[in-house]
Design a protein around this motif. Structure first.
Motif, PDB file in Angstrom:
ATOM      1  N   SER A 184      67.904  79.902  11.971  1.00 53.42           N
ATOM      2  CA  SER A 184      67.162  78.752  12.514  1.00 53.42           C
ATOM      3  C   SER A 184      67.815  78.232  13.788  1.00 53.42           C
ATOM      4  CB  SER A 184      67.018  77.645  11.475  1.00 53.42           C
ATOM      5  OG  SER A 184      68.284  77.155  11.068  1.00 53.42           O
ATOM      6  N   LYS A 218      63.644  72.790  13.470  1.00 56.92           N
ATOM      7  CA  LYS A 218      64.696  71.776  13.416  1.00 56.92           C
ATOM      8  C   LYS A 218      64.826  71.214  11.998  1.00 56.92           C
ATOM      9  CE  LYS A 218      66.385  67.767  15.952  1.00 56.92           C
ATOM     10  NZ  LYS A 218      66.156  66.904  17.112  1.00 56.92           N
ATOM     11  N   TYR A 219      63.692  70.974  11.350  1.00 56.79           N
ATOM     12  CA  TYR A 219      63.700  70.491   9.966  1.00 56.79           C
ATOM     13  C   TYR A 219      64.405  71.502   9.060  1.00 56.79           C
ATOM     14  CZ  TYR A 219      62.046  69.002   5.404  1.00 56.79           C
ATOM     15  OH  TYR A 219      61.982  68.612   4.089  1.00 56.79           O
ATOM     16  N   SER A 254      63.709  76.328  22.502  1.00 53.82           N
ATOM     17  CA  SER A 254      64.002  75.242  23.449  1.00 53.82           C
ATOM     18  C   SER A 254      64.397  75.757  24.829  1.00 53.82           C
ATOM     19  CB  SER A 254      65.103  74.331  22.895  1.00 53.82           C
ATOM     20  OG  SER A 254      66.309  75.066  22.779  1.00 53.82           O
ATOM     21  N   TYR A 296      59.038  73.920  17.107  1.00 51.25           N
ATOM     22  CA  TYR A 296      60.400  73.405  17.291  1.00 51.25           C
ATOM     23  C   TYR A 296      60.757  72.411  16.178  1.00 51.25           C
ATOM     24  CZ  TYR A 296      64.430  71.004  19.257  1.00 51.25           C
ATOM     25  OH  TYR A 296      65.682  70.467  19.435  1.00 51.25           O
ATOM     26  N   LEU A 307      65.896  78.019  17.279  1.00 50.05           N
ATOM     27  CA  LEU A 307      65.833  76.739  17.999  1.00 50.05           C
ATOM     28  C   LEU A 307      66.296  76.902  19.438  1.00 50.05           C
ATOM     29  CD1 LEU A 307      67.146  74.228  15.321  1.00 50.05           C
ATOM     30  CD2 LEU A 307      64.959  74.062  16.540  1.00 50.05           C
ATOM     31  N   HIS A 322      66.557  73.756   9.908  1.00 52.19           N
ATOM     32  CA  HIS A 322      67.962  73.800  10.300  1.00 52.19           C
ATOM     33  C   HIS A 322      68.747  72.634   9.683  1.00 52.19           C
ATOM     34  CE1 HIS A 322      71.091  75.442  12.876  1.00 52.19           C
ATOM     35  NE2 HIS A 322      71.376  74.230  13.326  1.00 52.19           N
TER      36      HIS A 322
END
Length: 163
Positions: free
Chosen positions: A65, A7-8, A73, A3, A69, A10
């Motif tokens: 991404s 996230k990075y 999630s 995750y 994500l 994204h």
């Protein structure tokens, strides 16, 4: 860990999408204000190149991404802020191809003016105005999307929370 890596990726893609897009937009505005066809032709060529090879791929990375994500999630696509941001992203994206086409036209018009030694005409200004206002709409949408990414709220939810 997956995750955080997604996230990075994204966030970095958002920085590239927004940063290169805004930089290109502002440089072409500044070049156009000089009314110098040689300056405009050079800057427009670079803007088209950067938007094609950097900003556009960043947009695709955002989609992939963001989808991953959401899946990692466990959030459904029907989550209000996700669905709203996706709709706005698609609207902003639908402006992207016409903006690239207009940028190429601006480049061609400026290059033609350089080659003929003539100034820029009313047609250039007309195309420029379309390009400018499509950019305003696109970046307004991007500002809203970033706000939703940070707050996890739609604009209406944020207004209600503040009020």
């Amino acid at each position: 860990m997956l995750y955080l890596c997604l996230k990075y990726l994204h966030v970095i893609a958002a920085i590239f999408l927004f940063g290169f897009g805004m930089g290109s937009y502002l440089y072409l505005i500044a070049a156009s204000r000089t009314a110098n066809p040689q300056v405009i032709a050079h800057v427009a060529r670079m803007v088209v190149r950067f938007d094609t090879w950097i900003t556009t791929p960043a947009g695709f990375i955002q989609i992939v991404s963001g989808y991953l994500l959401m899946k990692v999630s466990g959030l459904p696509m029907s989550t209000e802020w996700i669905l709203t941001s996706l709709i706005i992203f698609l609207c902003v994206g639908s402006l992207w191809l016409p903006v690239l086409v207009l940028q190429k036209r601006l480049h061609g018009m400026a290059l033609s003016a350089v080659e003929t030694g003539e100034g820029l005409d009313a047609q250039y200004r007309s195309v420029y105005q379309k390009w400018f206002w499509m950019g305003v709409m696109g970046f307004a949408g991007m500002f809203v999307i970033v706000m939703m990414m940070v707050t996890k709220m739609t604009p209406m939810q944020l207004i209600e929370a503040v009020a």
